[in-house]
Design an enzyme around this catalytic site. Sequence first.
Site, PDB file in Angstrom:
ATOM      1  N   ASN A  82       1.271  -0.918   0.006  1.00  0.00           N
ATOM      2  CA  ASN A  82      -0.180  -0.309   0.176  1.00  0.00           C
ATOM      3  C   ASN A  82       0.651   1.230   0.105  1.00  0.00           C
ATOM      4  OD1 ASN A  82       0.816  -0.259   2.618  1.00  0.00           O
ATOM      5  ND2 ASN A  82      -1.316   0.461   3.613  1.00  0.00           N
TER       6      ASN A  82
ATOM      7  N   GLU B  60       7.440   1.927  14.980  1.00  0.00           N
ATOM      8  CA  GLU B  60       8.440   2.144  13.668  1.00  0.00           C
ATOM      9  C   GLU B  60       8.399   4.384  13.650  1.00  0.00           C
ATOM     10  OE1 GLU B  60       7.125   0.427   9.853  1.00  0.00           O
ATOM     11  OE2 GLU B  60       8.709  -0.220   9.977  1.00  0.00           O
TER      12      GLU B  60
ATOM     13  N   CYS C 255      -3.260   0.582   6.793  1.00  0.00           N
ATOM     14  CA  CYS C 255      -3.447  -0.259   7.854  1.00  0.00           C
ATOM     15  C   CYS C 255      -4.105   0.536   9.184  1.00  0.00           C
ATOM     16  CB  CYS C 255      -2.093  -0.802   8.337  1.00  0.00           C
ATOM     17  SG  CYS C 255      -1.214   0.689   8.435  1.00  0.00           S
TER      18      CYS C 255
ATOM     19  N   GLU D 111       4.679  -4.949  11.935  1.00  0.00           N
ATOM     20  CA  GLU D 111       3.612  -3.408  11.912  1.00  0.00           C
ATOM     21  C   GLU D 111       2.168  -4.845  11.112  1.00  0.00           C
ATOM     22  OE1 GLU D 111       3.312  -0.309  12.650  1.00  0.00           O
ATOM     23  OE2 GLU D 111       5.288  -0.735  13.517  1.00  0.00           O
TER      24      GLU D 111
HETATM   25  P1  NAD Z   1       0.460  -9.781   2.754  1.00  0.00           P
HETATM   26  O1  NAD Z   1       0.563 -10.177   4.658  1.00  0.00           O
HETATM   27  O2  NAD Z   1      -0.003 -10.661   2.295  1.00  0.00           O
HETATM   28  O3  NAD Z   1       2.339  -9.877   2.577  1.00  0.00           O
HETATM   29  C1  NAD Z   1       3.571  -8.370   3.112  1.00  0.00           C
HETATM   30  C2  NAD Z   1       4.469  -9.544   2.798  1.00  0.00           C
HETATM   31  O4  NAD Z   1       4.946 -10.027   3.911  1.00  0.00           O
HETATM   32  C3  NAD Z   1       4.435  -9.543   0.994  1.00  0.00           C
HETATM   33  O5  NAD Z   1       6.149  -8.225   0.968  1.00  0.00           O
HETATM   34  C4  NAD Z   1       4.264 -11.079   1.325  1.00  0.00           C
HETATM   35  O6  NAD Z   1       5.433 -11.182   0.060  1.00  0.00           O
HETATM   36  C5  NAD Z   1       5.104 -11.529   2.724  1.00  0.00           C
HETATM   37  N1  NAD Z   1       4.995 -13.075   3.147  1.00  0.00           N
HETATM   38  C6  NAD Z   1       3.829 -13.140   3.298  1.00  0.00           C
HETATM   39  N2  NAD Z   1       4.351 -14.289   3.828  1.00  0.00           N
HETATM   40  C7  NAD Z   1       4.892 -14.676   3.932  1.00  0.00           C
HETATM   41  C8  NAD Z   1       5.408 -15.679   4.904  1.00  0.00           C
HETATM   42  N3  NAD Z   1       5.355 -16.614   4.661  1.00  0.00           N
HETATM   43  N4  NAD Z   1       7.118 -15.243   5.016  1.00  0.00           N
HETATM   44  C9  NAD Z   1       7.728 -14.467   4.755  1.00  0.00           C
HETATM   45  N5  NAD Z   1       7.380 -13.360   3.922  1.00  0.00           N
HETATM   46  C10 NAD Z   1       5.486 -13.201   3.639  1.00  0.00           C
HETATM   47  O7  NAD Z   1       0.259  -8.297   3.448  1.00  0.00           O
HETATM   48  P2  NAD Z   1       0.041  -7.150   1.882  1.00  0.00           P
HETATM   49  O8  NAD Z   1      -1.556  -7.503   1.643  1.00  0.00           O
HETATM   50  O9  NAD Z   1       0.658  -7.005   1.330  1.00  0.00           O
HETATM   51  O10 NAD Z   1      -0.585  -5.374   2.607  1.00  0.00           O
HETATM   52  C11 NAD Z   1      -1.251  -5.888   3.056  1.00  0.00           C
HETATM   53  C12 NAD Z   1      -1.779  -6.256   5.163  1.00  0.00           C
HETATM   54  O11 NAD Z   1      -0.462  -4.884   5.790  1.00  0.00           O
HETATM   55  C13 NAD Z   1      -2.473  -5.498   5.887  1.00  0.00           C
HETATM   56  O12 NAD Z   1      -3.365  -5.853   6.673  1.00  0.00           O
HETATM   57  C14 NAD Z   1      -2.519  -4.006   6.684  1.00  0.00           C
HETATM   58  O13 NAD Z   1      -2.606  -3.504   7.516  1.00  0.00           O
HETATM   59  C15 NAD Z   1      -1.018  -4.386   6.425  1.00  0.00           C
HETATM   60  N6  NAD Z   1      -0.276  -3.049   6.636  1.00  0.00           N
HETATM   61  C16 NAD Z   1       0.084  -2.542   7.815  1.00  0.00           C
HETATM   62  C17 NAD Z   1       1.108  -1.020   7.973  1.00  0.00           C
HETATM   63  C18 NAD Z   1       1.979  -1.193   9.451  1.00  0.00           C
HETATM   64  O14 NAD Z   1       2.869  -0.699   9.434  1.00  0.00           O
HETATM   65  N7  NAD Z   1       0.919  -2.060  10.650  1.00  0.00           N
HETATM   66  C19 NAD Z   1       0.909  -0.557   6.927  1.00  0.00           C
HETATM   67  C20 NAD Z   1       0.767  -1.423   5.811  1.00  0.00           C
HETATM   68  C21 NAD Z   1       0.050  -2.104   5.440  1.00  0.00           C
END
Ligand code: NAD
Length: 487
Positions: free
Chosen positions: A152, A461, A283, A249
Amino acid sequence: MSVQPAGSHFIHGAYVEDAAGAAILSLNPATQQEIARVHSATPELFEKAVESARKGFAQWKKTSPSERAEVLRKAAQIMRERNHELSVLETLDTGKPLQETLVADAASGAEALAYFASIAATANGEHINLGASFAMTKREPLGICLGIGAWNYPIQIACWKAAPALAAGNAMIFKPSEVTVLTALKLAEILKEAGLPDGVFNVVQGDRDAAARMVTHPAIDKVSLTGSVPTGRVIAQNASASLKHMSLELGGKSPIVIFEDAEIDNAVAAAMNGNFYSSGQICSNGTRVFVHSSILDRFLDRLVARTKGIKMGDPLDEATQMGPLVSRMQYDKTLDYIRIGQEEGATLYYGGNTPEVAECPNGLFVEPTIFTDVKDTMRIAREEIFGPVMSVLSFDGEDEVIARANDTEFGLAAGVFTSDLKRAYRVIDQIQAGTCWINNYNLTPLEMPFGGFKQSGIGRENGHWALDQYSQVKSIYVEMGDVEAGW
Ligand code: NAD
């Protein structure tokens, strides 16, 4: 339009290609057209990235914080100079309107680089007076940190992780989300141009399987993820086998509480920002909007009047205020929740459709959507949707709304709107969330730590706290007298 990078990965100061890894397609969410194609890192390629990071770390850890700051400051300046180009690329990759990316993405990334440059040299240890002798503490970097990004805020996330990691003297290997592979590579280019030694910041692409392998690599000292709660759980499990440092995060389902004495236009603006900015893909969004029952009708009238004015369109057109969702998966998920909300008995008060946008006939657009008559038990009020879907709930009492706001597994963020500052603080003080706002929402100045309570994450962060997350303390006792031995 093709924005194909010179290679899939950026390792030891140069673009690298390795077509043996699975192809990852980069699609423009506004058109569904392929704009680039990269390859997931094979284990052999990741090994190269690790080898390079080892060399980079050996050199970088010896630099003084002021020298590191010099590089970060220069990188911030280059990023600002290239803001327009980076914003266009981010818009093509994420679908977010240029109006947003021009001010919120690379711009925030540059702020992170500049902020951590400014505090790098302040992160010193202490002198501990022990009478005749003394002890001291010093901070040391952790080693090689693996950053894993969500889609995002791709370049912002890369900078929010790289800036404190590098300021503290670590090397970082950054793996962007496979949905948005492009702009982290630009950060690597910029850091190199700013004088960062080769290997200190490498970018590797990777799908979930490749990413899971990276997490367990023995050379990785820390994993910093921005992603969903389920991914956070898997990473925590995998990283625990070798007790790696970890920051997570994660997601949220945050409350915005609007009392009867709130300045209603501010509350409406904040609820819109906290649900529709970036098409709701943030998020910390306040997706449970609790409105005091005495002002509910007034609030909804103004909310709908302003929501009607949101201009959806081609994200590259600077007049566009809301773009498409990032991917087909996110689009389908959002539409599923809009259907689920109706089936559960909530009232679809506004939106919910997939508008035709003439300039982008294949774009993944979903209207800003408002549900009313939402009950706390409904899935749309409990689960993270990550699309432009606001749930409005009404309340009558302060204790009641605090209990309802806290009735969630998440704890990322919260907002309170009231003209009574004592009440605002009293309420926020009882809300279980890591990042809170009084009379505003979703502002993330670099000086303010950002992160979640409960299932929304571990660690912070931004702020000086982030430097703590990328360093470890060494205690050194210095004997000024003789050594006593009892025999
Ligand atoms: P996601 O969890 O599907 O993927 C995030 C990252 O993790 C990707 O790069 C993916 O390739 C990697 N990943 C997935 N499975 C993995 C594994 N088993 N081991 C290591 N890496 C792995 O999330 P998304 O769909 O990319 O993003 C949306 C989510 O991110 C939402 O839940 C949102 O709330 C969260 N988010 C949190 C913050 C924060 O700062 N708290 C900020 C932005 C987004």
